[in-house]
Enzyme design. Structure first.
Site, short mmCIF file in Angstrom:
data_model
loop_
_atom_site.label_atom_id
_atom_site.label_comp_id
_atom_site.label_asym_id
_atom_site.label_seq_id
_atom_site.Cartn_x
_atom_site.Cartn_y
_atom_site.Cartn_z
N HIS A 72 -31.21 -57.89 -35.62
CA HIS A 72 -31.85 -58.27 -34.37
C HIS A 72 -33.22 -57.61 -34.17
O HIS A 72 -33.96 -57.99 -33.26
CB HIS A 72 -30.93 -57.90 -33.20
CG HIS A 72 -30.74 -59.01 -32.21
ND1 HIS A 72 -30.98 -60.34 -32.48
CD2 HIS A 72 -30.33 -58.99 -30.91
CE1 HIS A 72 -30.71 -61.08 -31.42
NE2 HIS A 72 -30.33 -60.29 -30.44
N ASN A 166 -31.15 -65.05 -27.24
CA ASN A 166 -31.26 -64.57 -25.85
C ASN A 166 -32.64 -64.03 -25.51
O ASN A 166 -33.10 -64.15 -24.37
CB ASN A 166 -30.20 -63.49 -25.58
CG ASN A 166 -28.81 -64.08 -25.48
OD1 ASN A 166 -28.65 -65.27 -25.16
ND2 ASN A 166 -27.80 -63.28 -25.77
#
Length: 253
Positions: A72, A166
């Site tokens: 990430h 997100n």
């Protein structure tokens, strides 16, 4: 009435009296969608008055050492490569981000790594865009990880949905649209038995990390073109390059 100020989240933008006369009071009263257009219109006027332009390159990730080299944090890793390649010091902490200013291919740029944690990246991007008067439709590039692509694969796009990411979803929510450039870097699909959060917050293997670093350097090359207004060339060169390499690999198997 000498000025009108609009607050969105923690960012703000000021429209002065001359602009009010130019666009009309009735336009200001319009809600939501019209506000974004007004902001972009003000930035355009600023450019015409000689305020200059600057490209903003944002890499997404999570702060804290424990997240270094996780899937990430691929966006952060690419920003580090870009900063090193162009001698840009990432030392300032402003607008909820670690930032650095410098030149790439002769163009003024700001590199940014939001420190809000991934899911709130839009808070930082909104503040940065407002403060530096960035036209996000032309001067913003976001770099981030994508689990729908093989490890190290690049995909450059001019706009698009969040695709389940997100950080991008939050940026779109704060900007009010999805028209901004992005470079997606594949981190590989989640194995069936893995939890998604555990997977994206997990670390690359040594071999995967080598591939990611090689892709980060390709992304840096693409950035050089993009900041010069050559995103189509970057897409043709690097998206196609990845496709050709994939076809070549399949033929050798």
């Amino acid at each position: 009435m000498t000025e009108w100020i609009r607050h969105q989240g923690k960012g703000s933008c000021q429209l002065t009296t001359p602009l009010l006369y130019l666009i009309g009071i009735s336009d200001i009263i319009r809600v939501q969608g019209g506000l974004s257009e007004l902001l972009r219109h003000e930035r355009h006027i600023g450019k015409e008055k000689g305020m200059g332009s600057m490209y903003m390159i944002v890499g997404l990730g999570n702060p804290e050492k424990r997240y270094d080299n996780t899937r990430h944090n691929t966006g952060f890793s690419v920003i580090d490569v870009i900063a090193k390649e162009h001698g840009i010091s990432m030392l300032e902490l402003k607008h909820k981000a670690v930032i650095g200013k410098g030149l790439i291919a002769g163009e003024r740029v700001i590199l940014a790594k939001p420190q809000t944690y991934m899911n709130l990246s839009g808070e930082s991007v909104r503040e940065l865009v407002d403060y530096y008067k960035i036209d996000e439709t032309e001067q913003l590039l976001v770099i981030y990880d994508d689990i729908s692509m093989d490890v190290g694969r690049l995909r450059i796009r001019k706009k698009g949905s969040a695709g389940g990411h997100n950080g991008i979803r939050n940026i779109i929510a704060h900007l009010g649209h999805d028209v901004f450039a992005r470079i997606k870097i594949g981190v590989g699909a989640k194995p069936q038995a893995y939890d998604l959060v555990d997977y994206v917050l997990g670390h690359f293997t040594d071999r995967e990390m080598e591939t990611i670093l090689a892709s980060a350097h390709l992304a840096e090359e693409a950035v050089r073109l993009i900041v010069q207004g050559k995103i189509d060339e970057a897409m043709n060169r690097y998206n196609k390059k990845q496709e050709v390499e994939d076809e070549s690999t399949e033929k050798t198997l």
